[in-house]
Write a protein that holds these residues in place. Structure first.
Motif, PDB file in Angstrom:
ATOM      1  N   TYR A   1     -11.452   1.337  -4.847  1.00 48.22           N
ATOM      2  CA  TYR A   1     -10.131   1.073  -5.424  1.00 48.22           C
ATOM      3  C   TYR A   1      -9.211   2.280  -5.250  1.00 48.22           C
ATOM      4  O   TYR A   1      -8.040   2.127  -4.889  1.00 48.22           O
ATOM      5  CB  TYR A   1     -10.277   0.725  -6.910  1.00 48.22           C
ATOM      6  CG  TYR A   1      -8.969   0.602  -7.649  1.00 48.22           C
ATOM      7  CD1 TYR A   1      -8.242  -0.586  -7.619  1.00 48.22           C
ATOM      8  CD2 TYR A   1      -8.451   1.679  -8.373  1.00 48.22           C
ATOM      9  CE1 TYR A   1      -7.030  -0.704  -8.291  1.00 48.22           C
ATOM     10  CE2 TYR A   1      -7.243   1.570  -9.050  1.00 48.22           C
ATOM     11  CZ  TYR A   1      -6.538   0.381  -9.000  1.00 48.22           C
ATOM     12  OH  TYR A   1      -5.328   0.279  -9.660  1.00 48.22           O
TER      13      TYR A   1
ATOM     14  N   GLU B   1      -8.079   2.530  -1.612  1.00 45.57           N
ATOM     15  CA  GLU B   1      -7.119   1.482  -1.248  1.00 45.57           C
ATOM     16  C   GLU B   1      -5.752   1.683  -1.910  1.00 45.57           C
ATOM     17  O   GLU B   1      -4.755   1.109  -1.471  1.00 45.57           O
ATOM     18  CB  GLU B   1      -7.681   0.120  -1.624  1.00 45.57           C
ATOM     19  CG  GLU B   1      -8.870  -0.310  -0.764  1.00 45.57           C
ATOM     20  CD  GLU B   1      -9.505  -1.601  -1.231  1.00 45.57           C
ATOM     21  OE1 GLU B   1      -9.156  -2.052  -2.358  1.00 45.57           O
ATOM     22  OE2 GLU B   1     -10.328  -2.162  -0.488  1.00 45.57           O
ATOM     23  N   ASN B   2      -5.715   2.491  -2.972  1.00 44.10           N
ATOM     24  CA  ASN B   2      -4.459   2.712  -3.701  1.00 44.10           C
ATOM     25  C   ASN B   2      -4.087   4.191  -3.715  1.00 44.10           C
ATOM     26  O   ASN B   2      -3.464   4.669  -4.658  1.00 44.10           O
ATOM     27  CB  ASN B   2      -4.595   2.190  -5.134  1.00 44.10           C
ATOM     28  CG  ASN B   2      -4.759   0.688  -5.208  1.00 44.10           C
ATOM     29  OD1 ASN B   2      -3.787  -0.060  -5.236  1.00 44.10           O
ATOM     30  ND2 ASN B   2      -6.014   0.239  -5.229  1.00 44.10           N
TER      31      ASN B   2
ATOM     32  N   GLU C   1      -0.670   5.569  -4.659  1.00 44.89           N
ATOM     33  CA  GLU C   1      -0.177   5.387  -6.024  1.00 44.89           C
ATOM     34  C   GLU C   1      -0.500   6.608  -6.888  1.00 44.89           C
ATOM     35  O   GLU C   1      -1.313   7.454  -6.530  1.00 44.89           O
ATOM     36  CB  GLU C   1      -0.820   4.139  -6.646  1.00 44.89           C
ATOM     37  CG  GLU C   1      -0.622   2.865  -5.856  1.00 44.89           C
ATOM     38  CD  GLU C   1       0.848   2.485  -5.732  1.00 44.89           C
ATOM     39  OE1 GLU C   1       1.592   2.704  -6.715  1.00 44.89           O
ATOM     40  OE2 GLU C   1       1.246   1.984  -4.664  1.00 44.89           O
TER      41      GLU C   1
ATOM     42  N   ILE D   1      -2.541   7.604  -9.394  1.00 46.21           N
ATOM     43  CA  ILE D   1      -3.783   7.110 -10.003  1.00 46.21           C
ATOM     44  C   ILE D   1      -4.131   7.974 -11.210  1.00 46.21           C
ATOM     45  O   ILE D   1      -4.315   9.186 -11.087  1.00 46.21           O
ATOM     46  CB  ILE D   1      -4.932   7.131  -8.973  1.00 46.21           C
ATOM     47  CG1 ILE D   1      -4.576   6.254  -7.771  1.00 46.21           C
ATOM     48  CG2 ILE D   1      -6.228   6.649  -9.605  1.00 46.21           C
ATOM     49  CD1 ILE D   1      -5.497   6.440  -6.588  1.00 46.21           C
TER      50      ILE D   1
END
Length: 345
Positions: free
Chosen positions: A243, A246-247, A250, A252
């Motif tokens: 996760y 894949e992000n 962002e 996080i």
């Protein structure tokens, strides 16, 4: 697959038989036996030391070049073994069959096989293994004054009192950061010989044993300790790494990862410490930096575009943490690889 058979559960006899099998060098010093090897079997070291009242300790730091099955074919009453793996994994069968249980990294494990059963360990090839065994000869230990075995839970009391080895037992408990940290300290005890070293080793081993017993008690009573984590939690954290990747563009945060995984922020921190020896923020930052290195080396994206792609808001902050991690500025890192590629042409 290589198969080795050992015909004793006594530390000195077991190490002598291992030495004959793998052709290593066996030395004894101040009550410790150390077997080192670097040959066609693999490389590494095995260390054992016996203490009073039937307590012994084996430390394995090995890498085997072939999958290896270690079979204990002995008439001895099996010791109770408290196992903790800080690197790698291996598999266990109470008998020499094809049915194995995988013993996991950082999981508290307790085993004892029936008398005359062929206890079998299956070690993988090309895997760095760091395994600690605390072994208790129950008959000797019960002779110890104030052994307090009666204060353990019913499962362990019956195991300690099974003087004929009629029952097998296996416990695969929680994953424990506290035990892992204590074992790390055990490995840092000064190598110099003498009374201080022996006392330090014995004290640390009894502390680790007490923590393993405590984990067992809390596991059986369904109590969750803050430093314990389950196998299901570990799997959730493994999924989080995908996760995060894949992000990566962002922002996080621990809060967002907690929402995604369903784990509390505290449990997340424990899990990342166990699996990656980093806090959540340290792990995310390191991953962003590793991806930025790949962008700098293999793309024509500007530094500002790379900063945006990995989800860092400030270019100056990115340069600062990049330099702290790799001791080179991002622009210099890119120049280094461009110059290197030009020279190859």
């Amino acid at each position: 697959m290589r198969k080795l058979t050992i015909h004793s559960s006594k530390s000195d006899e077991m190490f002598a038989q291992l030495q004959a099998c793998i052709k290593g060098e066996l030395k004894e010093d101040c009550g410790e036996s150390i077997l080192t090897f670097k040959n066609k079997f693999g490389k590494g070291s095995l260390r054992t030391i016996d203490f009073n009242w039937g307590v012994s300790f084996i430390d394995c730091n090995i890498n085997l070049f072939e999958e290896t099955k270690l079979v204990f074919d002995t008439q001895d009453l099996a010791p109770i073994e408290f196992i903790f793996i800080t690197k790698g994994y291996f598999e266990y069968s109470e008998n020499d069959t094809d049915v194995f249980t995988r013993l996991e990294q950082f999981q508290n494990t307790i085993i004892s096989h029936k008398r005359n059963a062929k206890k079998t360990f299956l070690f993988p090839k090309n895997e760095h293994l760091r395994i600690n065994f605390i072994r208790i000869n129950r008959q000797e230990y019960l002779q110890k004054k104030n052994n307090n075995v009666c204060q353990l839970n019913q499962l362990l009391v019956s195991l300690f009192n099974d003087s004929h080895g009629e029952n097998a037992y296996q416990h695969g408990g929680s994953f424990s950061l506290r035990i892992a940290e204590e074992i790390k300290l055990l490995h840092t005890i000064d190598d110099t010989s003498g009374m201080m070293r022996s006392l330090s080793l014995e004290g640390r081993i009894y502390l680790i044993l007490s923590l393993q017993l405590m984990e067992h008690k809390n596991f059986e009573e369904n109590m969750n300790l803050p430093e314990a984590i389950s196998k299901e939690d570990i799997l959730k954290i493994h999924k989080l790494t995908t996760y995060i990747l894949e992000n990566i563009s962002e922002n996080i945060s621990i809060t967002s990862l907690s929402t995604e995984s369903g784990l509390s922020p505290k449990k997340l921190q424990i899990g990342f410490k166990i699996l990656y020896s980093k806090t959540v923020n340290e792990y995310v930052r390191q991953l962003k930096l590793e991806i930025s290195k790949d962008f700098l080396k293999n793309t024509d994206l500007s530094v500002s575009e790379i900063v945006y792609a990995i989800g860092i808001k400030s270019r100056s902050y990115f340069s600062k943490i990049f330099f702290e991690a790799f001791e080179i500025l991002p622009t210099e890192y890119r120049k280094h690889f461009k110059n290197k590629n030009s020279a190859l042409r």
